[in-house]
Motif scaffolding. Structure first.
Motif, PDB file in Angstrom:
ATOM      1  N   GLY A   1       0.801  -1.216   0.000  1.00 57.82           N
ATOM      2  CA  GLY A   1       0.000   0.000   0.000  1.00 57.82           C
ATOM      3  C   GLY A   1       0.832   1.263   0.000  1.00 57.82           C
ATOM      4  N   LEU A   2       1.871   1.312   0.823  1.00 57.09           N
ATOM      5  CA  LEU A   2       2.717   2.510   0.875  1.00 57.09           C
ATOM      6  C   LEU A   2       3.518   2.688  -0.406  1.00 57.09           C
ATOM      7  CD1 LEU A   2       3.952   2.134   4.558  1.00 57.09           C
ATOM      8  CD2 LEU A   2       2.390   3.874   3.677  1.00 57.09           C
ATOM      9  N   ALA A   3       3.981   1.596  -1.003  1.00 59.17           N
ATOM     10  CA  ALA A   3       4.705   1.708  -2.265  1.00 59.17           C
ATOM     11  C   ALA A   3       3.792   2.196  -3.378  1.00 59.17           C
ATOM     12  CB  ALA A   3       5.328   0.367  -2.628  1.00 59.17           C
ATOM     13  N   ALA A   4       2.545   1.718  -3.404  1.00 55.92           N
ATOM     14  CA  ALA A   4       1.599   2.204  -4.404  1.00 55.92           C
ATOM     15  C   ALA A   4       1.283   3.683  -4.199  1.00 55.92           C
ATOM     16  CB  ALA A   4       0.311   1.374  -4.337  1.00 55.92           C
ATOM     17  N   TRP A   5       1.214   4.121  -2.955  1.00 53.52           N
ATOM     18  CA  TRP A   5       0.978   5.538  -2.658  1.00 53.52           C
ATOM     19  C   TRP A   5       2.147   6.398  -3.142  1.00 53.52           C
ATOM     20  CZ3 TRP A   5      -3.231   8.111  -1.315  1.00 53.52           C
ATOM     21  CH2 TRP A   5      -3.112   9.394  -0.823  1.00 53.52           C
ATOM     22  N   ALA A   6       3.383   5.900  -2.931  1.00 48.71           N
ATOM     23  CA  ALA A   6       4.551   6.647  -3.400  1.00 48.71           C
ATOM     24  C   ALA A   6       4.648   6.633  -4.922  1.00 48.71           C
ATOM     25  CB  ALA A   6       5.829   6.062  -2.783  1.00 48.71           C
ATOM     26  N   GLY A   7       4.301   5.515  -5.551  1.00 46.73           N
ATOM     27  CA  GLY A   7       4.379   5.444  -7.004  1.00 46.73           C
ATOM     28  C   GLY A   7       3.339   6.292  -7.707  1.00 46.73           C
ATOM     29  N   SER A   8       2.186   6.483  -7.077  1.00 48.27           N
ATOM     30  CA  SER A   8       1.122   7.285  -7.691  1.00 48.27           C
ATOM     31  C   SER A   8       1.191   8.755  -7.311  1.00 48.27           C
ATOM     32  CB  SER A   8      -0.243   6.717  -7.285  1.00 48.27           C
ATOM     33  OG  SER A   8      -0.416   6.804  -5.872  1.00 48.27           O
ATOM     34  N   ARG A   9       2.281   9.180  -6.679  1.00 53.59           N
ATOM     35  CA  ARG A   9       2.378  10.562  -6.191  1.00 53.59           C
ATOM     36  C   ARG A   9       2.283  11.565  -7.335  1.00 53.59           C
ATOM     37  NH1 ARG A   9       7.829  11.158  -3.792  1.00 53.59           N
ATOM     38  NH2 ARG A   9       6.940   9.911  -2.088  1.00 53.59           N
ATOM     39  N   GLU A  10       3.036  11.353  -8.396  1.00 51.37           N
ATOM     40  CA  GLU A  10       3.028  12.311  -9.501  1.00 51.37           C
ATOM     41  C   GLU A  10       1.678  12.334 -10.210  1.00 51.37           C
ATOM     42  OE1 GLU A  10       6.235  11.273 -12.021  1.00 51.37           O
ATOM     43  OE2 GLU A  10       7.802  11.736 -10.544  1.00 51.37           O
ATOM     44  N   GLY A  11       1.056  11.174 -10.359  1.00 48.70           N
ATOM     45  CA  GLY A  11      -0.244  11.125 -11.012  1.00 48.70           C
ATOM     46  C   GLY A  11      -1.333  11.758 -10.166  1.00 48.70           C
ATOM     47  N   ARG A  12      -1.291  11.547  -8.843  1.00 49.80           N
ATOM     48  CA  ARG A  12      -2.311  12.121  -7.976  1.00 49.80           C
ATOM     49  C   ARG A  12      -2.200  13.643  -7.895  1.00 49.80           C
ATOM     50  NH1 ARG A  12      -1.201  11.251  -3.298  1.00 49.80           N
ATOM     51  NH2 ARG A  12       0.621   9.865  -3.355  1.00 49.80           N
ATOM     52  N   ARG A  13      -0.985  14.137  -7.931  1.00 48.36           N
ATOM     53  CA  ARG A  13      -0.760  15.582  -7.811  1.00 48.36           C
ATOM     54  C   ARG A  13      -0.736  16.307  -9.155  1.00 48.36           C
ATOM     55  NH1 ARG A  13       4.051  15.595  -3.176  1.00 48.36           N
ATOM     56  NH2 ARG A  13       2.790  14.640  -1.509  1.00 48.36           N
ATOM     57  N   LYS A  14      -0.981  15.572 -10.235  1.00 50.84           N
ATOM     58  CA  LYS A  14      -1.048  16.159 -11.568  1.00 50.84           C
ATOM     59  C   LYS A  14       0.245  16.894 -11.934  1.00 50.84           C
ATOM     60  CE  LYS A  14      -5.372  14.842 -11.587  1.00 50.84           C
ATOM     61  NZ  LYS A  14      -5.785  13.637 -12.345  1.00 50.84           N
ATOM     62  N   THR A  15       1.381  16.273 -11.610  1.00 54.28           N
ATOM     63  CA  THR A  15       2.677  16.890 -11.894  1.00 54.28           C
ATOM     64  C   THR A  15       3.487  16.098 -12.913  1.00 54.28           C
ATOM     65  OG1 THR A  15       3.682  15.724 -10.018  1.00 54.28           O
ATOM     66  CG2 THR A  15       2.794  17.931  -9.597  1.00 54.28           C
ATOM     67  N   VAL A  16       2.836  15.213 -13.656  1.00 51.89           N
ATOM     68  CA  VAL A  16       3.568  14.385 -14.621  1.00 51.89           C
ATOM     69  C   VAL A  16       4.175  15.257 -15.716  1.00 51.89           C
ATOM     70  CG1 VAL A  16       3.382  12.482 -16.255  1.00 51.89           C
ATOM     71  CG2 VAL A  16       2.085  12.408 -14.124  1.00 51.89           C
ATOM     72  N   ASP A  17       3.396  16.198 -16.253  1.00 53.46           N
ATOM     73  CA  ASP A  17       3.909  17.080 -17.298  1.00 53.46           C
ATOM     74  C   ASP A  17       4.997  18.002 -16.763  1.00 53.46           C
ATOM     75  OD1 ASP A  17       2.114  15.937 -19.036  1.00 53.46           O
ATOM     76  OD2 ASP A  17       0.576  17.477 -18.708  1.00 53.46           O
ATOM     77  N   LEU A  18       4.890  18.394 -15.496  1.00 55.37           N
ATOM     78  CA  LEU A  18       5.882  19.292 -14.919  1.00 55.37           C
ATOM     79  C   LEU A  18       7.229  18.607 -14.736  1.00 55.37           C
ATOM     80  CD1 LEU A  18       6.517  22.059 -13.669  1.00 55.37           C
ATOM     81  CD2 LEU A  18       5.729  21.143 -11.473  1.00 55.37           C
ATOM     82  N   VAL A  19       7.222  17.391 -14.184  1.00 53.16           N
ATOM     83  CA  VAL A  19       8.490  16.688 -13.946  1.00 53.16           C
ATOM     84  C   VAL A  19       9.049  16.093 -15.228  1.00 53.16           C
ATOM     85  CG1 VAL A  19       7.913  16.182 -11.549  1.00 53.16           C
ATOM     86  CG2 VAL A  19       7.258  14.575 -13.348  1.00 53.16           C
TER      87      VAL A  19
ATOM     88  N   ILE B   1      14.368   6.598  -7.418  1.00 48.51           N
ATOM     89  CA  ILE B   1      14.681   7.248  -6.145  1.00 48.51           C
ATOM     90  C   ILE B   1      13.506   7.107  -5.181  1.00 48.51           C
ATOM     91  CG2 ILE B   1      15.161   9.452  -5.047  1.00 48.51           C
ATOM     92  CD1 ILE B   1      17.546   8.310  -6.479  1.00 48.51           C
ATOM     93  N   ALA B   2      12.285   7.321  -5.680  1.00 52.71           N
ATOM     94  CA  ALA B   2      11.105   7.163  -4.830  1.00 52.71           C
ATOM     95  C   ALA B   2      10.938   5.712  -4.382  1.00 52.71           C
ATOM     96  CB  ALA B   2       9.860   7.642  -5.571  1.00 52.71           C
ATOM     97  N   LEU B   3      11.207   4.783  -5.280  1.00 54.06           N
ATOM     98  CA  LEU B   3      11.118   3.365  -4.919  1.00 54.06           C
ATOM     99  C   LEU B   3      12.190   2.992  -3.900  1.00 54.06           C
ATOM    100  CD1 LEU B   3      10.065   0.486  -5.269  1.00 54.06           C
ATOM    101  CD2 LEU B   3      11.534   0.278  -7.277  1.00 54.06           C
ATOM    102  N   ALA B   4      13.401   3.486  -4.082  1.00 53.90           N
ATOM    103  CA  ALA B   4      14.494   3.159  -3.156  1.00 53.90           C
ATOM    104  C   ALA B   4      14.213   3.709  -1.760  1.00 53.90           C
ATOM    105  CB  ALA B   4      15.813   3.713  -3.691  1.00 53.90           C
ATOM    106  N   GLY B   5      13.661   4.927  -1.686  1.00 56.53           N
ATOM    107  CA  GLY B   5      13.349   5.490  -0.377  1.00 56.53           C
ATOM    108  C   GLY B   5      12.300   4.670   0.356  1.00 56.53           C
ATOM    109  N   THR B   6      11.248   4.283  -0.343  1.00 61.36           N
ATOM    110  CA  THR B   6      10.204   3.470   0.278  1.00 61.36           C
ATOM    111  C   THR B   6      10.731   2.098   0.672  1.00 61.36           C
ATOM    112  OG1 THR B   6       8.562   4.606  -1.089  1.00 61.36           O
ATOM    113  CG2 THR B   6       7.886   2.557  -0.024  1.00 61.36           C
TER     114      THR B   6
END
Length: 239
Positions: A71-89, A102-107
């Motif tokens: 659950g926590l890994a899925a929350w970290a992986g969906s961070r960019e999609g949930r915050r609508k920052t895919v185009d920005l990053v 990097i996000a996966l390694a931290g989790t």
């Protein structure tokens, strides 16, 4: 410039930032409570035999840690999609796989640290009560690889299907799969298939298991190889 004042590499600084903003530390108290009432109290009811106490790692501890890790890994992986920052990053000079790794390694680091801390508590308690023998390491390897696989799968689901309901659905799916594997492992017979033995969850061994003869690590080695192969395929898909 002295050695202590040298700046960290960019990857190390990004990983340190991921450690600070990761969601795993916020749920560690809840995970510690679940670990105490499920794994630690169950293992405390067993006789102080190393093999018997270590079976709680794959039977109970992996069950609870996998749900939180997925659950926590899925929350970290969906961070960019949930915050609508895919185009920005997407405009950053780093590749998408490098940013996501990097996000996966931290989790994964947070989850593995919590898992190893739980193993240390369990083994220290056993060492204070056991009169002979030593801690078996193969259940620890199997549990650590299992947590890693679930973390990678959950993170991949979060990246591919970003949303607020992805994390709870992944956690529920992990619990269902774990119970299904346990049911198959309990009903395995000599005439049926042996694929159910790949499930780490199983019934506790007999009290004298590992007392008069050494327990062969062949099943644990096969489980680690199987889960390691699954992790490699999921990592290739997310990249």
């Amino acid at each position: 410039m002295s050695v202590t004042s040298m700046p960290l590499p960019r990857s190390a600084r990004a990983l340190r930032l991921e450690f600070k903003r990761n969601a795993v530390p916020y749920v560690l108290p809840l995970l510690a409570v679940v670990f105490f009432f499920n794994t630690l109290r169950t293992a405390d009811g067993f006789p102080p035999v190393w093999t018997l106490r270590a079976s709680a790692i794959t039977d109970h501890m992996l069950f609870e840690f996998s749900a939180f890790a997925g659950g926590l890994a899925a929350w970290a992986g969906s961070r960019e999609g949930r915050r609508k920052t895919v185009d920005l990053v997407a405009t950053t000079p780093r590749a998408a796989w490098a940013r996501l790794s990097i996000a996966l390694a931290g989790t994964l680091c947070w989850v593995l640290l919590a898992f190893l801390a739980g193993v240390a508590v369990l083994y220290i308690q056993t060492a204070l009560q056991a009169t002979w023998g030593g801690p078996p390491l193969w259940p620890v390897f199997t549990g650590a690889v299992g947590v890693t696989v679930v973390t990678v799968i959950g993170f991949t689901c979060g990246v591919l299907f970003p949303g607020r309901f992805t994390a709870p659905l992944v956690a529920i799916g992990v619990l269902v799969l774990d119970q299904t594997g346990l049911h198959q492992a309990l009903s395995v017979t000599a005439s049926s298939g042996t694929y159910a033995l790949l499930s780490p969850a199983n019934v506790p061994p007999l009290v004298d298991t590992g007392v008069y003869y050494q327990v062969a690590p062949d099943l644990s080695i096969v489980q680690v190889m199987f889960m390691g192969g699954s992790r490699s395929r999921c990592s290739a898909r997310s990249a």
